[in-house]
Design a protein around this motif. Structure first.
Motif, mmCIF file in Angstrom:
data_model
loop_
_atom_site.group_PDB
_atom_site.id
_atom_site.type_symbol
_atom_site.label_atom_id
_atom_site.label_comp_id
_atom_site.label_asym_id
_atom_site.label_seq_id
_atom_site.Cartn_x
_atom_site.Cartn_y
_atom_site.Cartn_z
ATOM 1 N N SER A 36 0.827 -1.209 0.000
ATOM 2 C CA SER A 36 0.000 0.000 0.000
ATOM 3 C C SER A 36 0.855 1.250 0.000
ATOM 4 O O SER A 36 0.609 2.189 -0.757
ATOM 5 C CB SER A 36 -0.931 0.004 1.216
ATOM 6 N N TRP A 37 1.878 1.262 0.852
ATOM 7 C CA TRP A 37 2.754 2.425 0.920
ATOM 8 C C TRP A 37 3.545 2.568 -0.375
ATOM 9 O O TRP A 37 3.764 3.682 -0.850
ATOM 10 C CB TRP A 37 3.708 2.294 2.108
ATOM 11 N N TRP A 38 3.982 1.465 -0.937
ATOM 12 C CA TRP A 38 4.727 1.506 -2.198
ATOM 13 C C TRP A 38 3.866 2.106 -3.304
ATOM 14 O O TRP A 38 4.348 2.881 -4.132
ATOM 15 C CB TRP A 38 5.166 0.088 -2.563
ATOM 16 N N PRO A 44 -1.935 9.433 -4.980
ATOM 17 C CA PRO A 44 -2.296 9.656 -3.582
ATOM 18 C C PRO A 44 -3.586 8.942 -3.192
ATOM 19 O O PRO A 44 -3.928 8.905 -2.008
ATOM 20 C CB PRO A 44 -2.462 11.182 -3.516
ATOM 21 N N ARG A 45 -4.271 8.387 -4.177
ATOM 22 C CA ARG A 45 -5.550 7.706 -3.917
ATOM 23 C C ARG A 45 -5.327 6.195 -3.908
ATOM 24 O O ARG A 45 -5.474 5.517 -4.917
ATOM 25 C CB ARG A 45 -6.584 8.088 -4.977
ATOM 26 N N VAL A 46 -4.943 5.693 -2.748
ATOM 27 C CA VAL A 46 -4.661 4.271 -2.555
ATOM 28 C C VAL A 46 -5.500 3.775 -1.388
ATOM 29 O O VAL A 46 -5.636 4.454 -0.367
ATOM 30 C CB VAL A 46 -3.169 4.028 -2.273
ATOM 31 N N GLU A 56 -6.383 4.660 -7.637
ATOM 32 C CA GLU A 56 -7.077 5.372 -8.706
ATOM 33 C C GLU A 56 -6.073 6.350 -9.299
ATOM 34 O O GLU A 56 -5.619 7.277 -8.626
ATOM 35 C CB GLU A 56 -8.301 6.097 -8.135
ATOM 36 N N ALA A 57 -5.706 6.133 -10.572
ATOM 37 C CA ALA A 57 -4.560 6.834 -11.147
ATOM 38 C C ALA A 57 -4.906 7.714 -12.337
ATOM 39 O O ALA A 57 -4.006 8.158 -13.049
ATOM 40 C CB ALA A 57 -3.497 5.807 -11.565
ATOM 41 N N TRP A 191 -8.832 6.885 1.900
ATOM 42 C CA TRP A 191 -7.497 6.728 1.326
ATOM 43 C C TRP A 191 -6.459 6.515 2.420
ATOM 44 O O TRP A 191 -6.559 7.057 3.523
ATOM 45 C CB TRP A 191 -7.123 7.956 0.493
ATOM 46 N N ILE A 192 -5.471 5.724 2.091
ATOM 47 C CA ILE A 192 -4.374 5.455 3.017
ATOM 48 C C ILE A 192 -3.508 6.706 3.168
ATOM 49 O O ILE A 192 -3.160 7.353 2.180
ATOM 50 C CB ILE A 192 -3.533 4.266 2.518
#
Length: 306
Positions: A36-38, A44-46, A56-57, A191-192
């Motif tokens: 998740s961090w990677w 920024p939307r993970v 979401e990219a 988001w994370i």
């Protein structure tokens, strides 16, 4: 929208990941948290949804040279994070459903070390989802017996049922999930967000009797640290590795730790791994270890070429 789903390494051995219970975002394994961090370096939307990491990219494509370049890079680099599948779709639930269709990777089938991938576009979204079996959408699981008696084997057959009857019989959960998967309702997620300070814990499956054995777990935590540093655009100058002894066998033994510092800020995890290994080789454990924790005690901004 461009949703990308990544298969989490912690669930690779699950014979049917689609049958897992909804994932608790507050109970991520080290592998799940690291992935998740990677992924935050690409968008920024993970978020985590059940057994997958989703990002979401759509708004970030230009930064990476377009959709094809971004997906090619993801397929190459996510393999090193333990990821074993990637799926792309206009909605998150569609990407998750496609991810569940993928077979495990065949190491001999791809010389470029690319993970298996599946995708659909807005134009093909409806036809692709209509052909998928019920198991690919988690909201159908509580209703399998009833849906099978109604002759439904695919998502398209469920979607063809009268909406009023579906709402009365199954509630809004199933209908809402179908609408979100087909892009008829908006999707919202929490988001994370990276913590301000890095601290990660790993609990071992067994007891570690010698200090050198801790380095294998420390590598996993250092991988998380690398992702945290990259997203935070910082380097680390001091870390601490703590270990916890077995409560049953530790007697009067105290938990231990090692502190390391570097002359300048770094993101070189191989260097930190060597330093930890050298220190652990000179350490004698007073009792078996059941868990470790890695903390970045000092960090500073690290300028890198963009």
């Amino acid at each position: 929208m461009l949703w990308i789903a990544l298969r989490l390494p912690a669930l690779n051995d699950d014979p049917d990941p689609a049958c897992t219970s909804p994932h608790d975002p507050h109970a991520l394994s080290p592998e799940q948290q690291a992935l998740s961090w990677w992924a935050l370096q690409f968008s920024p939307r993970v978020c985590t949804v059940e057994e997958a990491v989703l990002l979401e990219a759509e708004d970030c494509l230009r930064l990476f040279g377009g959709k094809r370049a971004l997906l090619q890079r993801l397929r190459r680099e996510c393999a090193s994070e333990g990821c074993t599948g990637l799926a792309v779709a206009p909605t998150s639930l569609a990407a998750l459903a496609l991810l569940r269709q993928l077979n495990p990777p065949d190491a001999s089938s791809d010389g470029e070390n690319l993970v298996p991938a599946a995708s659909c576009t807005e134009r093909s979204l409806t036809s692709v989802l209509d052909g998928l079996p019920l198991v690919r959408l988690s909201a159908t699981h509580p209703h399998w017996p009833t849906l099978e008696r109604l002759g439904c084997r695919t998502l398209g057959q469920v979607r063809a049922l009268p909406r009023g009857g579906m709402s009365r019989r199954f509630g809004d959960g199933l209908l809402g999930a179908l609408d979100r998967a087909y892009g008829l309702r908006p999707e919202t997620y929490a988001w994370i967000v990276l913590p301000e300070q890095f601290s990660a814990r790993l609990e071992f499956n067994g007891r570690i009797e010698v200090a050198e054995g801790l380095i294998f777990g420390a590598r996993r935590l250092l991988s998380q640290l690398a992702s945290w540093l990259q997203v935070r655009q910082r380097g680390v100058t001091a870390i601490e590795l703590h270990w916890e002894h077995d409560l049953v066998r530790r007697s009067d033994a105290c938990n231990g730790s090692i502190s390391l510092s570097t002359a300048e800020a770094t993101r070189d995890m191989q260097h930190l791994t060597r330093l930890l290994g050298e220190n652990l080789s000179r350490t004698v454990l007073t009792a078996p270890v059941i868990a470790i924790r890695l903390e970045a005690t000092q960090t500073e901004p690290l300028a890198t070429q963009s």
